[in-house]
Design an enzyme around this catalytic site. Structure first.
Site, PDB file in Angstrom:
ATOM      1  N   ASP A 123       0.865  -1.178   0.000  1.00 53.40           N
ATOM      2  CA  ASP A 123       0.000   0.000   0.000  1.00 53.40           C
ATOM      3  C   ASP A 123       0.902   1.227   0.000  1.00 53.40           C
ATOM      4  OD1 ASP A 123      -2.487   1.502   0.482  1.00 53.40           O
ATOM      5  OD2 ASP A 123      -3.217  -0.398   1.273  1.00 53.40           O
ATOM      6  N   ASP A 171      -3.124   4.843  -2.204  1.00 56.29           N
ATOM      7  CA  ASP A 171      -4.214   5.341  -1.369  1.00 56.29           C
ATOM      8  C   ASP A 171      -4.676   6.728  -1.849  1.00 56.29           C
ATOM      9  OD1 ASP A 171      -5.631   4.772   1.220  1.00 56.29           O
ATOM     10  OD2 ASP A 171      -4.706   6.654   1.826  1.00 56.29           O
ATOM     11  N   GLU A 186      -6.495   4.010  -5.796  1.00 57.72           N
ATOM     12  CA  GLU A 186      -7.822   4.217  -5.194  1.00 57.72           C
ATOM     13  C   GLU A 186      -8.246   5.643  -5.527  1.00 57.72           C
ATOM     14  OE1 GLU A 186      -9.963   4.247  -0.818  1.00 57.72           O
ATOM     15  OE2 GLU A 186      -8.028   5.203  -1.104  1.00 57.72           O
ATOM     16  N   HIS A 211     -11.713  -3.340   2.611  1.00 60.40           N
ATOM     17  CA  HIS A 211     -11.642  -3.049   4.052  1.00 60.40           C
ATOM     18  C   HIS A 211     -12.404  -1.799   4.462  1.00 60.40           C
ATOM     19  CE1 HIS A 211      -8.716  -0.537   2.142  1.00 60.40           C
ATOM     20  NE2 HIS A 211      -8.507   0.120   3.251  1.00 60.40           N
ATOM     21  N   ASP A 212     -13.008  -1.126   3.502  1.00 57.88           N
ATOM     22  CA  ASP A 212     -13.703   0.129   3.829  1.00 57.88           C
ATOM     23  C   ASP A 212     -15.219   0.026   3.761  1.00 57.88           C
ATOM     24  OD1 ASP A 212     -11.420   1.655   4.315  1.00 57.88           O
ATOM     25  OD2 ASP A 212     -11.157   2.152   2.195  1.00 57.88           O
TER      26      ASP A 212
HETATM   27  C1  NOJ Z   1      -8.426   5.021   2.051  1.00 56.28           C
HETATM   28  C2  NOJ Z   1      -8.210   3.725   2.745  1.00 56.28           C
HETATM   29  O1  NOJ Z   1      -8.777   2.683   1.987  1.00 56.28           O
HETATM   30  C3  NOJ Z   1      -8.821   3.866   4.107  1.00 56.28           C
HETATM   31  O2  NOJ Z   1      -8.866   2.647   4.784  1.00 56.28           O
HETATM   32  C4  NOJ Z   1      -8.025   4.894   4.876  1.00 56.28           C
HETATM   33  O3  NOJ Z   1      -8.616   5.089   6.146  1.00 56.28           O
HETATM   34  C5  NOJ Z   1      -8.004   6.229   4.125  1.00 56.28           C
HETATM   35  N1  NOJ Z   1      -7.695   6.043   2.741  1.00 56.28           N
HETATM   36  C6  NOJ Z   1      -6.979   7.169   4.706  1.00 56.28           C
HETATM   37  O4  NOJ Z   1      -5.699   6.765   4.348  1.00 56.28           O
END
Ligand code: NOJ
Length: 541
Positions: free
Chosen positions: A108, A209, A268, A330-331
């Site tokens: 990541d 990210d 992302e 994971h989000d």
């Molecule tokens: C996106 C990530 O997927 C998430 O889990 C994270 O909290 C935020 N970016 C901040 O880095």
């Protein structure tokens, strides 16, 4: 299109598996997953035989040194591993062991912000004229905050006052994640050196990210407010995200990556407008290799809904861009729960898996989805996620998608001997890897069969796609082709029998209701409720 499979890069053909390292496998029994735990499960992921899942790459959510205010998405040393997860030697061993099994390793890359405990920020906040000051985004305190931008995880204004120097710094997640100033050339070089460091070590690429956050409006103009039922979506992010200059940074990172063989960048880009995400492929495929397609995360269960979703995405993609699909991460709440429907849930999970693994595009699997892990509500007192703890009360955070992997029916699901950092799901005794490995028709074995089928089918891993039923109501039928190989996928999204009427014949490669090798003609063919049927065209069998 290319007809030589060997010239198709691995990240187009392969299946990528996301590991949330805190929750995958704990080797030292402190209740938190770690690198040695991941190493111990590499054979489960791919031991070179169809007894294993067979994934081609793992993407590991951040394992760098971190105070863990956002569980690793707040980094305090980009070149070190947090001792919760192990050390750099463990990581090198992971690389070696993964590569031995032909598993690529994706790290990541969190470079929009650091932790407030990163030495760069500690330096920067010492004084207004500290050489690192400009590596972050500061603004004079003129009695009111510089703009209305919101810190998503705190539901407060994103400008945080540094009392010592009487200036605000920007942090659009939590106050502990100050944003880097991507307009500063020295900062850029420091980050680029760090990227080279990991590429030199042998990592196979990065999941980047919040790419579209990197650059902010230099005049700090206010975002327009918007009406939304989702409290973390209350502004139109015109000035704090999606700035055009971000593309230049992606080009520079791509140029660095291209100096190494076979590496991959997937970004992302979390935006309401899907066009924003696909624009990061670059006009001449000169930015990211892929931008995540998150559209399935928000797609309701229906054949027509998925069809429109998929077609819209394919049509938006620039000509030379390669698609990708994700059902869970994971989000967001896991799709097993999003599509839950009593006794039909497992069958729906198989339809979803078959779609993910047979569409044209790279599939991303989120750890545990292969056994149907659910998102179970976490009690308020147990919430760990800053978004659930600090945000508005109706936001419960993301913990329910991050519970420990369910390996077996022993205490703590075989994840650890210690009480895990987050409780295991209540169904772990009957839903786990050990049980499902032994059940021939389990979800786990279905994922394995699908993934291994992709490996022997050029059409499925790298072929073109054509939908044979346009504007479908109930059943998706599509054809994948590569040279003279043709595979047909039939997916019934409904709980009732459906009739398919197509002038196509094939032999069953894999299905939920038919024997492998059975001959099927789709001419007035009855398909069972929630059936998956994957056929190889007879002439090419
Ligand atoms: C996106 C990530 O997927 C998430 O889990 C994270 O909290 C935020 N970016 C901040 O880095």
């Amino acid at each position: 299109m290319t007809k030589e499979l060997s010239s198709v890069p691995w990240w187009k053909k392969g299946v990528i598996y996301q590991i949330y390292p805190r929750s995958f496998m704990d080797s030292n029994n402190d209740g938190i997953g770690d690198i040695k735990g991941i190493i111990s499960k590499l054979d489960y992921l791919n031991d070179g035989t169809p007894n294993s899942l067979g994934v081609d790459a793992i993407w590991i959510s951040p394992i760098y040194k971190s105070p863990m205010k956002d569980f690793g998405y707040d980094i305090s040393d980009y070149q070190d591993i947090d001792n919760i997860f192990g050390n750099i030697d463990d990581f090198k061993l992971l690389l070696q062991e993964a590569h031995k099994r032909n598993i690529k390793v994706i790290m990541d890359l969190v470079i929009n912000h650091t932790s407030d405990e990163h030495p760069w920020f500690i330096e920067a906040r010492k004084s207004k004229n500290n050489p690192k000051r400009d590596w972050y985004i500061w603004h004079d305190n003129k009695g009111k905050r510089p703009s209305n931008w919101v810190a998503s995880f705190e539901m407060k204004n994103a400008w945080w006052l540094d009392e010592k120097t009487n200036q605000y710094y920007l942090g659009t997640f939590t106050r502990h994640q100050p944003e880097l100033n991507w307009r500063n050339p020295e900062l850029k070089e420091a980050v680029y050196d760090m990227i080279r460091h990991w590429l030199d070590m042998g990592v196979d690429g990065f999941r980047m990210d919040v790419v579209n956050w990197y650059i902010k409006d230099d005049q700090y103009r206010n975002n327009p407010w918007k009406l939304s039922f989702n409290p973390i979506d209350v502004q139109r992010h015109i000035y704090d995200r999606n700035r055009p200059e971000t593309h230049d940074i992606c080009k520079e990172i791509r140029a660095i990556t291209d100096k190494y063989a076979d590496r991959m960048l997937v970004g992302e880009i979390y935006a309401n407008d899907a066009r924003e995400a696909v624009s990061y492929h670059g006009v001449e495929n000169d930015e990211l290799h892929m931008a995540f397609n998150f559209s399935f995360l928000f797609q309701r269960w229906s054949a027509s809904g998925f069809y429109n979703n998929i077609m819209e995405y394919y049509n938006l993609l620039p000509e030379d861009a390669w698609p990708n699909f994700t059902l869970s991460n994971h989000d967001q709440p896991r799709h097993y729960s999003r599509y839950r429907e009593g006794e039909y849930t497992d069958a729906k999970a198989k339809v979803a898996a078959a779609m993910l693994l047979t569409l044209k595009g790279t599939p991303f699997i989120y750890y545990g989805e292969e056994i149907g892990m659910a998102s179970e509500k976490i009690a308020k007192k147990d919430i760990q996620d800053p978004l659930g703890k600090k945000g508005w009360p109706i936001i419960k955070g993301r913990d329910d998608a991050r519970t420990p992997m369910q390996w077996d029916g022993s205490e703590h699901a075989g994840f650890s001997d210690h009480l895990p950092w987050l409780r295991v799901n209540s169904d772990y005794k009957h839903k786990n890897v050990s049980v499902q490995s032994k059940e021939e028709y389990s979800l786990l074995n279905f994922y394995k069969k699908l993934i291994w089928l992709r490996k022997v089918s050029n059409a499925l891993s790298a072929g073109d796609i054509e939908f044979l039923i346009k504007e479908p109501d109930n059943v998706l039928v599509y054809k994948r082709t590569f040279s003279n190989e043709e595979v047909i996928v039939v997916l019934n999204f409904t709980r009732s029998k459906q009739t398919v009427n197509l002038d196509k014949e094939g032999k069953v490669l894999l299905g939920t209701h038919r024997y492998d090798g059975e001959r099927v003609s789709l001419n007035k063919w009855k398909i069972y409720p929630l059936e998956v049927l994957i056929l190889k065209k007879i002439s090419s069998v």
